[in-house]
Design an enzyme around this catalytic site. Sequence first.
Site, PDB file in Angstrom:
ATOM      1  CG  PHE A 152      -0.295   0.414   2.514  1.00  0.00           C
ATOM      2  CD1 PHE A 152      -0.048   1.746   2.802  1.00  0.00           C
ATOM      3  CD2 PHE A 152       0.091  -0.541   3.447  1.00  0.00           C
ATOM      4  CE1 PHE A 152       0.585   2.113   3.990  1.00  0.00           C
ATOM      5  CE2 PHE A 152       0.722  -0.190   4.627  1.00  0.00           C
ATOM      6  CZ  PHE A 152       0.971   1.142   4.894  1.00  0.00           C
ATOM      7  CE  LYS A 176      -3.171  -8.119  -4.883  1.00  0.00           C
ATOM      8  NZ  LYS A 176      -3.572  -7.253  -3.757  1.00  0.00           N
ATOM      9  CD  GLU A 179      -5.686  -5.960  -0.178  1.00  0.00           C
ATOM     10  OE1 GLU A 179      -4.845  -5.888  -1.087  1.00  0.00           O
ATOM     11  OE2 GLU A 179      -5.543  -6.690   0.820  1.00  0.00           O
ATOM     12  CB  SER A 229       4.406  -7.575   5.587  1.00  0.00           C
ATOM     13  OG  SER A 229       3.506  -8.566   5.129  1.00  0.00           O
ATOM     14  CB  CYS A 284      10.472  -0.625   2.846  1.00  0.00           C
ATOM     15  SG  CYS A 284      11.203  -0.067   1.324  1.00  0.00           S
ATOM     16  CD  GLU A 385       8.129  -3.257   8.354  1.00  0.00           C
ATOM     17  OE1 GLU A 385       7.526  -4.320   8.134  1.00  0.00           O
ATOM     18  OE2 GLU A 385       8.599  -2.526   7.462  1.00  0.00           O
TER      19      GLU A 385
HETATM   20  P1  NAD Z   1       1.250  -6.738   2.900  1.00  0.00           P
HETATM   21  O1  NAD Z   1       2.263  -7.816   2.947  1.00  0.00           O
HETATM   22  O2  NAD Z   1       0.169  -6.749   3.916  1.00  0.00           O
HETATM   23  O3  NAD Z   1       0.488  -6.741   1.472  1.00  0.00           O
HETATM   24  C1  NAD Z   1       1.216  -6.682   0.275  1.00  0.00           C
HETATM   25  C2  NAD Z   1       0.401  -7.366  -0.822  1.00  0.00           C
HETATM   26  O4  NAD Z   1       0.222  -8.742  -0.494  1.00  0.00           O
HETATM   27  C3  NAD Z   1      -0.985  -6.781  -1.050  1.00  0.00           C
HETATM   28  O5  NAD Z   1      -1.190  -6.677  -2.440  1.00  0.00           O
HETATM   29  C4  NAD Z   1      -1.929  -7.803  -0.426  1.00  0.00           C
HETATM   30  O6  NAD Z   1      -3.143  -7.903  -1.133  1.00  0.00           O
HETATM   31  C5  NAD Z   1      -1.162  -9.105  -0.524  1.00  0.00           C
HETATM   32  N1  NAD Z   1      -1.389  -9.989   0.628  1.00  0.00           N
HETATM   33  C6  NAD Z   1      -1.536  -9.615   1.924  1.00  0.00           C
HETATM   34  N2  NAD Z   1      -1.701 -10.706   2.711  1.00  0.00           N
HETATM   35  C7  NAD Z   1      -1.647 -11.779   1.898  1.00  0.00           C
HETATM   36  C8  NAD Z   1      -1.743 -13.179   2.112  1.00  0.00           C
HETATM   37  N3  NAD Z   1      -1.926 -13.677   3.331  1.00  0.00           N
HETATM   38  N4  NAD Z   1      -1.653 -13.997   1.046  1.00  0.00           N
HETATM   39  C9  NAD Z   1      -1.464 -13.512  -0.192  1.00  0.00           C
HETATM   40  N5  NAD Z   1      -1.361 -12.187  -0.456  1.00  0.00           N
HETATM   41  C10 NAD Z   1      -1.451 -11.338   0.567  1.00  0.00           C
HETATM   42  O7  NAD Z   1       2.057  -5.355   2.935  1.00  0.00           O
HETATM   43  P2  NAD Z   1       1.485  -3.874   3.078  1.00  0.00           P
HETATM   44  O8  NAD Z   1       0.965  -3.671   4.455  1.00  0.00           O
HETATM   45  O9  NAD Z   1       0.611  -3.540   1.942  1.00  0.00           O
HETATM   46  O10 NAD Z   1       2.829  -3.018   2.892  1.00  0.00           O
HETATM   47  C11 NAD Z   1       3.693  -2.685   3.952  1.00  0.00           C
HETATM   48  C12 NAD Z   1       4.855  -3.631   4.021  1.00  0.00           C
HETATM   49  O11 NAD Z   1       5.585  -3.602   2.785  1.00  0.00           O
HETATM   50  C13 NAD Z   1       5.876  -3.246   5.083  1.00  0.00           C
HETATM   51  O12 NAD Z   1       6.299  -4.406   5.751  1.00  0.00           O
HETATM   52  C14 NAD Z   1       7.022  -2.636   4.288  1.00  0.00           C
HETATM   53  O13 NAD Z   1       8.276  -2.713   4.909  1.00  0.00           O
HETATM   54  C15 NAD Z   1       6.974  -3.462   3.052  1.00  0.00           C
HETATM   55  N6  NAD Z   1       7.633  -2.792   1.942  1.00  0.00           N
HETATM   56  C16 NAD Z   1       8.843  -3.258   1.556  1.00  0.00           C
HETATM   57  C17 NAD Z   1       9.526  -2.636   0.532  1.00  0.00           C
HETATM   58  C18 NAD Z   1      10.874  -3.120   0.104  1.00  0.00           C
HETATM   59  O14 NAD Z   1      11.363  -2.666  -0.911  1.00  0.00           O
HETATM   60  N7  NAD Z   1      11.499  -4.038   0.818  1.00  0.00           N
HETATM   61  C19 NAD Z   1       8.946  -1.535  -0.106  1.00  0.00           C
HETATM   62  C20 NAD Z   1       7.683  -1.102   0.303  1.00  0.00           C
HETATM   63  C21 NAD Z   1       7.033  -1.740   1.335  1.00  0.00           C
END
Ligand code: NAD
Length: 492
Positions: A152, A176, A179, A229, A284, A385
């Site tokens: 997000f 994708k 959401e 994450s 991040c 985190e």
């Molecule tokens: P998230 O992991 O909750 O969701 C990311 C994506 O995965 C979304 O599109 C979501 O629909 C999908 N998703 C979520 N749960 C799922 C599941 N159980 N099974 C399958 N798909 C699933 O992450 P977020 O809250 O949207 O973003 C924040 C996180 O992203 C933080 O941990 C941040 O550090 C990380 N991040 C990392 C980087 C990097 O370059 N390392 C960059 C940006 C964000």
Amino acid sequence: MNIIPTLPNYINGQWCTSSTTEYLEVINPATAEKLAQVPLSSASEVNQAVAAAVAAFVTWRRTPSTERVQYLFKLKNLLEEHHDDLARTITLECGKTLAESKGEMRRAIENVEVACGIPMMMQGTNLEDIARGIDEMMIRQPLGVAAVICPFNFPGMIPFWFLPYAIATGNTYIVKPSEKVPLTMQKIFQLLQKTGLPPGVINLVNGAKEVVDVILDHPQIRAISFVGSTPVAKYIYSRAAANGKRVQCQGGAKNPIIILPDADMEMTTRITADSAFGCAGQRCLAASIAVTIGEARQTFTAAIAETAKKRVVGNGLNKGVEMGPVIDIRSKTRIEGLIAKGAESGAKLLVDGRQPNITGYPQGNFISPTILQNVDPASEIARTEIFGPVLSLIHLDSIDDAIALVNSGQYGNMACLFTSSGAAARKFRYEAEAGNIGINIGVAAPMAFFPFSGWKESFFGDLHGQSNHAVEFFTQTKVVIERWPNNWSRQF
Ligand code: NAD
């Protein structure tokens, strides 16, 4: 009654209404206003997108790379033209300030610019006479259909760590979005449509876990990029890899910065505050722990507390606002809970930003900058985190102790050092176990022409997003060894 729009998918060059009956609301995190409803698309919609991408691949991979990048040149111009509107959309759905959103889109555009160089970047290698009269070459070919699953926090930028490289190298693609923030990609796909890209080359499927699982298992998707994450990154990496796919998963972070007594304290304080509190800490590459060494403790602690208290928090669309809300109420509650736990575990709440009073926005998910002092390096707040505007202060005696602390963490996304000593900087760069290093830099975000390198639990895979890593990720190498019998002179 306000009717909110229902977002369509974009499949095979057409905007299509999802057949699902399940939707989520997209909420402005500053105002709690409902902006749209996003469909939780079904398996059949992913299958349609894959079928369109498979069909488009036949012609797209045969389109010369010089022609493929013409669409990217058009896209670059369209993104520039709509820069302000895209930035506004990011702020509306994600909460960050307009300046931060503009910066985000700039980073997206830079990736398009770099991918315009694919005719050079995609080149292989060759060597004549590996044996007498025999030549060998390595060429790069696209994989087929690839997909990206996005988080997000950067709805405009993160898909661009992958998409321009994927299509410029001749793959077809599925996005994708998160959401929570699907509106920005709606607008970007409207621009992609305007470039005239052939149907099926790029597709947009909205949804959540169900859609992701179909992507992970689909036999015709060859490669998956993920950013999000760490627990989800691990899940996606293992499930997609078990299905024989190429995968790159960028995960969570817990970024330390180290401040030596010889650092320029005014600059260090300003940069650290921007890193820890910019984008409400939802980056991040946000600084989460500041480790002071020796006398840096007194000067830095007083200065950062003062800077944190002055930061203007509010609706990111408003002039003068320096920090917006966090993404949703769940996130706000989780962050406030972690702050409370930190204080219970013995840390001092030097600046407490919980429950701020933001005039005019009683329903916004605001947390003001928060600083915990004397944090125990082994405590939960120092290891988890937080992904919010919270900075933990730790004091240590030496740079060696600080590097040991950096290297003891589970993540390895970024580590920074503030100093005026070249020798200290070199030692840190050499020894710190993180993929992105900042020296007197607070957000060491690689430019588009470098890979976005995370280490340890911040990354699963080997090739990262952006630049030549992305080109390698989206291509497979083919080695050709050729011998041509020298009989032409007899024929002609
Ligand atoms: P998230 O992991 O909750 O969701 C990311 C994506 O995965 C979304 O599109 C979501 O629909 C999908 N998703 C979520 N749960 C799922 C599941 N159980 N099974 C399958 N798909 C699933 O992450 P977020 O809250 O949207 O973003 C924040 C996180 O992203 C933080 O941990 C941040 O550090 C990380 N991040 C990392 C980087 C990097 O370059 N390392 C960059 C940006 C964000």
